[in-house]
Design an enzyme around this catalytic site. Structure first.
Site, PDB file in Angstrom:
ATOM      1  N   GLY A  48       0.851  -1.206   0.000  1.00 23.13           N
ATOM      2  CA  GLY A  48       0.000   0.000   0.000  1.00 23.13           C
ATOM      3  C   GLY A  48       0.875   1.240   0.000  1.00 23.13           C
ATOM      4  N   ALA A  49       1.897   1.229  -0.904  1.00 18.67           N
ATOM      5  CA  ALA A  49       3.001   2.196  -0.840  1.00 18.67           C
ATOM      6  C   ALA A  49       2.800   3.449  -1.680  1.00 18.67           C
ATOM      7  CB  ALA A  49       4.296   1.502  -1.312  1.00 18.67           C
ATOM      8  N   GLY A  52      -1.005   8.202   0.641  1.00 19.38           N
ATOM      9  CA  GLY A  52      -1.353   8.288   2.054  1.00 19.38           C
ATOM     10  C   GLY A  52      -0.246   7.821   2.987  1.00 19.38           C
ATOM     11  N   TYR A  53      -0.669   7.085   4.036  1.00 19.34           N
ATOM     12  CA  TYR A  53       0.274   6.677   5.075  1.00 19.34           C
ATOM     13  C   TYR A  53       1.341   5.708   4.566  1.00 19.34           C
ATOM     14  CZ  TYR A  53      -1.986   9.042   8.970  1.00 19.34           C
ATOM     15  OH  TYR A  53      -2.436  10.002   9.839  1.00 19.34           O
ATOM     16  N   GLU A  75      -2.689   0.485  -8.671  1.00 19.68           N
ATOM     17  CA  GLU A  75      -3.013   1.754  -9.328  1.00 19.68           C
ATOM     18  C   GLU A  75      -3.313   1.504 -10.799  1.00 19.68           C
ATOM     19  OE1 GLU A  75      -3.374   4.422  -7.598  1.00 19.68           O
ATOM     20  OE2 GLU A  75      -2.491   3.754  -5.708  1.00 19.68           O
ATOM     21  N   TYR A 235     -17.073   4.811  12.969  1.00 20.07           N
ATOM     22  CA  TYR A 235     -15.711   4.304  12.839  1.00 20.07           C
ATOM     23  C   TYR A 235     -15.388   3.226  13.888  1.00 20.07           C
ATOM     24  CZ  TYR A 235     -11.142   3.907  10.912  1.00 20.07           C
ATOM     25  OH  TYR A 235     -10.041   3.376  10.293  1.00 20.07           O
ATOM     26  N   THR A 275      -7.174  11.626   3.037  1.00 19.03           N
ATOM     27  CA  THR A 275      -6.586  10.714   2.053  1.00 19.03           C
ATOM     28  C   THR A 275      -7.741  10.237   1.182  1.00 19.03           C
ATOM     29  OG1 THR A 275      -6.941   8.696   3.341  1.00 19.03           O
ATOM     30  CG2 THR A 275      -4.852   9.835   3.727  1.00 19.03           C
TER      31      THR A 275
HETATM   32  P1  NAD Z   1      -4.886   5.459   0.811  1.00 19.54           P
HETATM   33  O1  NAD Z   1      -6.160   5.269   0.067  1.00 19.54           O
HETATM   34  O2  NAD Z   1      -4.172   6.751   0.659  1.00 19.54           O
HETATM   35  O3  NAD Z   1      -3.837   4.295   0.423  1.00 19.54           O
HETATM   36  C1  NAD Z   1      -4.210   2.984   0.179  1.00 19.54           C
HETATM   37  C2  NAD Z   1      -3.073   2.214  -0.456  1.00 19.54           C
HETATM   38  O4  NAD Z   1      -3.510   0.847  -0.621  1.00 19.54           O
HETATM   39  C3  NAD Z   1      -2.659   2.692  -1.852  1.00 19.54           C
HETATM   40  O5  NAD Z   1      -1.257   2.544  -1.994  1.00 19.54           O
HETATM   41  C4  NAD Z   1      -3.372   1.693  -2.790  1.00 19.54           C
HETATM   42  O6  NAD Z   1      -2.744   1.527  -4.055  1.00 19.54           O
HETATM   43  C5  NAD Z   1      -3.240   0.442  -1.955  1.00 19.54           C
HETATM   44  N1  NAD Z   1      -4.202  -0.598  -2.316  1.00 19.54           N
HETATM   45  C6  NAD Z   1      -5.558  -0.581  -2.239  1.00 19.54           C
HETATM   46  N2  NAD Z   1      -6.060  -1.765  -2.642  1.00 19.54           N
HETATM   47  C7  NAD Z   1      -5.008  -2.555  -2.976  1.00 19.54           C
HETATM   48  C8  NAD Z   1      -4.867  -3.888  -3.449  1.00 19.54           C
HETATM   49  N3  NAD Z   1      -5.920  -4.685  -3.647  1.00 19.54           N
HETATM   50  N4  NAD Z   1      -3.611  -4.338  -3.712  1.00 19.54           N
HETATM   51  C9  NAD Z   1      -2.526  -3.557  -3.518  1.00 19.54           C
HETATM   52  N5  NAD Z   1      -2.599  -2.299  -3.056  1.00 19.54           N
HETATM   53  C10 NAD Z   1      -3.821  -1.806  -2.786  1.00 19.54           C
HETATM   54  O7  NAD Z   1      -5.238   5.140   2.344  1.00 19.54           O
HETATM   55  P2  NAD Z   1      -4.668   5.640   3.743  1.00 19.54           P
HETATM   56  O8  NAD Z   1      -5.645   6.596   4.309  1.00 19.54           O
HETATM   57  O9  NAD Z   1      -3.227   5.991   3.670  1.00 19.54           O
HETATM   58  O10 NAD Z   1      -4.847   4.301   4.597  1.00 19.54           O
HETATM   59  C11 NAD Z   1      -3.799   3.392   4.849  1.00 19.54           C
HETATM   60  C12 NAD Z   1      -4.041   2.760   6.213  1.00 19.54           C
HETATM   61  O11 NAD Z   1      -4.011   3.773   7.214  1.00 19.54           O
HETATM   62  C13 NAD Z   1      -5.405   2.076   6.325  1.00 19.54           C
HETATM   63  O12 NAD Z   1      -5.268   0.910   7.110  1.00 19.54           O
HETATM   64  C14 NAD Z   1      -6.235   3.110   7.071  1.00 19.54           C
HETATM   65  O13 NAD Z   1      -7.312   2.551   7.778  1.00 19.54           O
HETATM   66  C15 NAD Z   1      -5.175   3.667   8.015  1.00 19.54           C
HETATM   67  N6  NAD Z   1      -5.483   4.974   8.620  1.00 19.54           N
HETATM   68  C16 NAD Z   1      -5.916   6.032   7.868  1.00 19.54           C
HETATM   69  C17 NAD Z   1      -6.242   7.234   8.490  1.00 19.54           C
HETATM   70  C18 NAD Z   1      -6.737   8.434   7.706  1.00 19.54           C
HETATM   71  O14 NAD Z   1      -7.294   9.355   8.306  1.00 19.54           O
HETATM   72  N7  NAD Z   1      -6.541   8.471   6.407  1.00 19.54           N
HETATM   73  C19 NAD Z   1      -6.064   7.383   9.879  1.00 19.54           C
HETATM   74  C20 NAD Z   1      -5.566   6.303  10.605  1.00 19.54           C
HETATM   75  C21 NAD Z   1      -5.278   5.102   9.973  1.00 19.54           C
END
Ligand code: NAD
Length: 394
Positions: A48-49, A52-53, A75, A235, A275
């Site tokens: 998930g690189a 976002g996080y 992507e 949530y 995000t």
């Molecule tokens: P994001 O949508 O920015 O990133 C998601 C990533 O997952 C992307 O790199 C995407 O390409 C990848 N992805 C999705 N489906 C995929 C698949 N089938 N195969 C491979 N890659 C796949 O999301 P984010 O907000 O950065 O969330 C990442 C984590 O952080 C999640 O577990 C989320 O619950 C957690 N989180 C998010 C927040 C927030 O406010 N955004 C807060 C706390 C925790």
């Protein structure tokens, strides 16, 4: 092609290649400006690189600690007349910057839930990296095809038990309204846990361990959210929260697995941020708009990159090790959850309406942050100039 934002509800269907690269550069500059993260990762797999996080974790590992990184993400490349998704351009930008800095960077674009992508990642690690000492699990996905059963699970963002009514904002139109979300049924709960719970993280770690691809002392981290009572029904106590409980269960199982080889696994609870994943959750964007206003005013606001750099430097790779809460989690949502911050949010919440949205919340900051996710609004980019949307993944 001249690329402008096209926002449809909570997604933008275009992305700007140079703008995305500039956004990645901004995050790299932040990490460099903070100085090295000592004793950090040397070789990291980030699942998930691309946004976002996960992207922020990859950048911190690479530019904070000099780690070689393998990024896995899902992507869509560009097509005729259509730009790629931002994570495509982000990953190209990251890879160019990392390689220019002499760091190993490789990418696998495909479904991380599948056996095929896991096998490709294992093969790439064996061939290029030998072993990895950090695995970041940062997937946010609406669906998962289960690799054993072939069943397609779709995650939902719903309360559990009873219907939930609260304020929400259409961030595009700036309209505040009341939304009622009916509770999930048993099937939807199980499906959300199957997608966003910890089973797939465990599958990754077991596959890496069985293949001997985890270095001695290897660590793994996945991300969660808790937040304040105003969002709990949707949530923490909703379908996604139950999935996150399962992620914590998986963290304990993975921790036992890694402990045999001197390693550890942990869930980090992060701050609510704009995000692509969070913008799809009802109610949460209004909460984020108020939170941003409060935290910017008191000087404690952080974005993904500030959060991840702090997680690595002061928790995961701190000399004393991470400071865990009563449930064994790392908390980098500490500033968000401060009583004075939450007190201010709770005072503003009941008063917000369409008419005073701009005055009472940081909806402007929310929108500019949202557009930045797609590479728009970056200084130094000429958005009226022709841009080349068709860029190959290196
Ligand atoms: P994001 O949508 O920015 O990133 C998601 C990533 O997952 C992307 O790199 C995407 O390409 C990848 N992805 C999705 N489906 C995929 C698949 N089938 N195969 C491979 N890659 C796949 O999301 P984010 O907000 O950065 O969330 C990442 C984590 O952080 C999640 O577990 C989320 O619950 C957690 N989180 C998010 C927040 C927030 O406010 N955004 C807060 C706390 C925790």
């Amino acid at each position: 092609m001249i690329i402008k934002p096209k926002v449809r509800g909570f997604v933008c269907v275009t992305a700007h290649p140079a703008g995305c690269a500039a956004h990645v550069d901004e995050w790299i500059r932040h990490v460099k400006s903070k100085g090295p993260v000592p004793n950090g990762p040397r070789k990291a797999l980030v699942i998930g690189a691309s946004t976002g996080y996960g992207l922020a974790s990859r950048i911190t590992a690479a530019f904070g600690s000099g780690a070689g990184t393998l990024g896995v993400f899902f992507e869509r490349p560009s097509e005729d007349g259509r730009t790629a998704t931002p994570g495509w351009y982000n990953s190209i930008g990251f890879t160019a910057a990392a390689r220019a800095a002499g760091l190993y960077a490789q990418n696998i674009n495909g479904d991380a839930f599948s056996d095929e992508i896991k096998a490709r990642a294992l093969e790439t690690i064996r061939r290029d990296m030998g072993q990895v000492d950090l695995v970041v699990y940062s997937l946010a996905s609406p669906r998962r095809t289960h690799p054993r059963t072939g069943a397609v699970h779709k995650s939902v963002l719903k309360p559990v038990g009873s219907a939930y009514t609260n304020k929400t904002v259409d961030t595009d139109k700036g309209v505040v309204s009341t939304v009622t979300i009916e509770p999930a049924n048993e099937r939807e709960i199980a499906d959300t846990v199957a997608v966003m719970g910890g089973e797939d993280w465990e599958m990754w770690m077991k596959a890496l361990s069985d293949a001997g691809l985890l270095a001695r002392g290897a660590r793994s981290v996945a991300y969660s959210y808790i937040g304040p009572a105003v969002t709990w029904a949707i949530y923490k106590n909703g379908t996604i929260g139950l999935a996150k409980n399962d992620l914590e269960r998986a963290a304990r199982a993975i921790d036992s697995l890694l402990a045999r080889n001197g390693g550890s696994a942990v869930v980090s609870v992060n701050k609510a941020l704009v995000t692509q994943a969070s913008s799809a959750i009802p109610v949460v964007p209004l909460y984020i708009s108020i939170l941003y206003r409060v935290m910017k005013e008191n000087g404690t606001h952080e974005g993904c990159i500030e959060q991840m750099r702090r997680l690595f430097a002061t928790q995961l790779y701190a000399d004393a090790g991470p400071a865990l809460d009563e449930s064994g989690r790392v908390r980098v949502d500490d500033l968000e959850m401060r009583p004075d911050v939450q007190g201010s949010v709770a005072r503003i919440w009941p008063d917000v309406s369409t008419e005073n949205l701009r005055a009472l919340t940081d909806i402007a900051g929310y929108r500019s942050e949202f557009l930045k996710l797609f590479g728009f609004g970056m200084a130094g980019i000429d958005y009226d100039a022709e841009a080349e949307p068709h860029l190959p993944m290196p």
